[in-house]
Design a protein around this motif. Sequence first.
Motif, PDB file in Angstrom:
ATOM      1  N   ARG A 105      -0.032 -17.600   4.534  1.00  0.00           N
ATOM      2  CA  ARG A 105      -0.617 -16.447   3.859  1.00  0.00           C
ATOM      3  C   ARG A 105      -1.029 -16.925   2.457  1.00  0.00           C
ATOM      4  N   THR A 113      -8.541  -9.662  -9.368  1.00  0.00           N
ATOM      5  CA  THR A 113      -8.233  -9.357  -7.965  1.00  0.00           C
ATOM      6  C   THR A 113      -7.286  -8.167  -7.864  1.00  0.00           C
ATOM      7  N   GLU A 117      -9.936  -6.116  -5.081  1.00  0.00           N
ATOM      8  CA  GLU A 117      -9.561  -6.122  -3.671  1.00  0.00           C
ATOM      9  C   GLU A 117      -8.122  -5.680  -3.419  1.00  0.00           C
ATOM     10  N   HIS A 118      -7.185  -6.044  -4.315  1.00  0.00           N
ATOM     11  CA  HIS A 118      -5.800  -5.615  -4.097  1.00  0.00           C
ATOM     12  C   HIS A 118      -5.633  -4.122  -4.377  1.00  0.00           C
ATOM     13  N   GLU A 120      -7.916  -1.941  -3.570  1.00  0.00           N
ATOM     14  CA  GLU A 120      -8.394  -1.325  -2.326  1.00  0.00           C
ATOM     15  C   GLU A 120      -7.359  -1.473  -1.216  1.00  0.00           C
ATOM     16  N   GLN A 121      -6.636  -2.599  -1.213  1.00  0.00           N
ATOM     17  CA  GLN A 121      -5.637  -2.847  -0.180  1.00  0.00           C
ATOM     18  C   GLN A 121      -4.438  -1.906  -0.312  1.00  0.00           C
ATOM     19  N   PHE A 122      -4.096  -1.546  -1.574  1.00  0.00           N
ATOM     20  CA  PHE A 122      -2.934  -0.677  -1.824  1.00  0.00           C
ATOM     21  C   PHE A 122      -3.384   0.519  -2.674  1.00  0.00           C
ATOM     22  N   ARG A 131       0.842  -2.914  -7.529  1.00  0.00           N
ATOM     23  CA  ARG A 131       0.024  -3.630  -6.542  1.00  0.00           C
ATOM     24  C   ARG A 131       0.621  -5.002  -6.232  1.00  0.00           C
ATOM     25  N   ASP A 134       3.776  -4.624  -4.093  1.00  0.00           N
ATOM     26  CA  ASP A 134       3.458  -4.311  -2.696  1.00  0.00           C
ATOM     27  C   ASP A 134       2.825  -5.504  -1.989  1.00  0.00           C
ATOM     28  N   LEU A 135       1.970  -6.217  -2.699  1.00  0.00           N
ATOM     29  CA  LEU A 135       1.292  -7.379  -2.109  1.00  0.00           C
ATOM     30  C   LEU A 135       2.302  -8.439  -1.681  1.00  0.00           C
TER      31      LEU A 135
END
Length: 717
Positions: A105, A113, A117-118, A120-122, A131, A134-135
């Motif tokens: 990963r 980021t 994008e992060h 949007e991910q969370f 973020r 959680d990432l």
Amino acid sequence: MSEHDPVSFQLAGLGLRMYPGEYPVDEVIPHKHQWALHDALTDRLPGLFVDDAPTGAGKTLAWLAPVVSEGLQTVAVYPTNALIEDQVRNIDEKLEDVEGGNNVRLLAVTSETLQNEHAEQFPSANTNGERLRDLLKVAFDSRETVILLTNPDIFVLLRREIYRERIDAISRFEVAVVDEFHRATRKERNTMLFLLDEMYETNEAICRLNHLVFLSATPEKELERQFEEAMGVPYYRVSEVNWRETPLPEVPDTEESVIAFAPNELPSNYRAVLPPVDLTITPAPTFEAATAILDSEDVLHDRLRDGRTVMMLDGVHEVDQVYNSLAQSDLNGAVRIDGFHRENVREKLDTFETLVSNSAVEVGVDFDTEQIIFSGHDAASFFQRLGRLRTRPNRSAAYAYVPPYLLDALNSMANKYTGQWIDRATFEEYVSSGYIDASTPGSFDWRYSAVEAYDHVEKRAKSAPSDDQPAIRETGWKRIERHFFHNHEKELTEADLKRLYGVAGTPLLDSLQTYRGDSIQTVVYNNQSQTLQTYSIPHLLRHGDVSFHSKDEFLSILPEQLHNQVSRLEPYSSGYCLYQGGYEDETDTTDEEQLTGRLVTYKATGELYSLLSDVSRDIRTPKVCTGLEIETEPSVSGLDLLKGGLSDTEVLCYPLEGHVSQIQNQYSLGPFGFIYPLYYTEGDAAVAFSHDALYLHCRVQDRIEAESNTIDEVLDF
């Protein structure tokens, strides 16, 4: 030969022997340094490992192959976001050939980021800390090998828990890789080494970090001392060790792992990492290499026709000068990469005929070139840039522009080695000894880094259960003593440090807790590239064609898709700026400090004025001030709006009486010891900001200490 004539050298290439064996990467025959790091990590040998193999020798693969094949959770720290972006691409390509590469990963974490994008991910996470928490939780729950690529600023924020969220996942990493560490400042080195040492020494049940890997040039004396004596972890230079009982493979004693070679003389079992180079060195003052290069445009154009060329200069205004000149010539294929032109970087690197840049491509980013033209303001920069001409056996060319004083040392060397190929080590020793030492004073360690570390230890102790606090403080103090009091004439006690800590004050302590420190910045929209970023106000005012605007007016200028980015950047900004290129100075000046650009002067008002007028130099210390004012000549559109934004901005300042050039000479600051003219009704004055303020204060206090020959006065700080 005149002392100001160019001098020429023939530098031998550098080849590394290849050692076949069962290496966990397809179609790769490793070098000795790669085997050494592979064996150390696969055998789980705890330690601090410095890989000082030359640029192009495969240092990334040296750590990547074993951490992937062994499934070691890894955080890799890179000095710039551009390098992180490049390494994501580079590592992703390599993983296809590495054993275990399909179970990785790969995460890239920067402030950008995290905001894009992060975010949007969370979507439920409201802060960067949430973020990131959680990432990492999702990544570690995936049962994959996690490789986190980030910058030192975010790493320090993570470790010091400056994010509002406690992110315990940082303690799950087993390997920390730090790239280009030799380029870090003294403050940055001290911060990173102290935190990594603390993580290594923490109980493994709490923090799993056992392997520290530094990818660096050969450590200079002080850094080597820090690795050997300050750190609690065993220290190894991987180029000098092999942990196997039998070397792999056996080779004759006559075959070295590293050799110098002249053109067409590289043995087949060696790979070229640095080519033979015809090097021409020309004198040019720092920040004036562009002028020297363009003074002989015919010569420049002839050189550029010899093949793909990278030009590395010091200032964005120099990049402007050279790029604009080339754009108006009959030469095609010139591109630029710098702080204002970061778009399509990979495409530019893959396709350029001539690349004009500055430090943006000095570190790490991969490109292929047949020759380089560069300025070398100090030894580290000289060899870093020269080393970017790499991984090719063919005879190549390099053209360096160096401070004129260096030519004295180089003339005698050129006469001695006329017609000979010089090995790199000999050449490096000569050149390094010829540069004036403008290094940071060693007293910074105990004046500031020790205070920074003490503050960190206190915060960790206060957040721990009461039963654990005495042990945290005791081990923390021992670590501080080991790192920062090693060469002091008088043994400082914890009481001394508490006194320094108490006087420093919260604003100064807060400025020390971050990695790079704060700078005076504004949000900038580049009208040429249509990009948005923050940038240094002092540089923009002196060298930019800029105007400042209200927020509403600024948003009306921006493309709508950039509006959301403004809210992300404005907490770190003092204004809103439109940049339309470099400033073309049409005035004549004899002021040697203002050879190009506008005259920029800061004003001593409010707290800054009181610091200069009411506190004697002997006891004056840097202070976080507000009310900074700036004047320019000629004026800048909207400057009053910038002044309004700066009026409430907190800036760490250290003012001194005297002219800028006088202070630079008196304290051996060099051209990169940034101080600025300060308007002061009582006479000439200058001011330094952020970490430059701390370094200058150390030099002033060192001078006072030397003159008084006592330390007691200095400890009153």
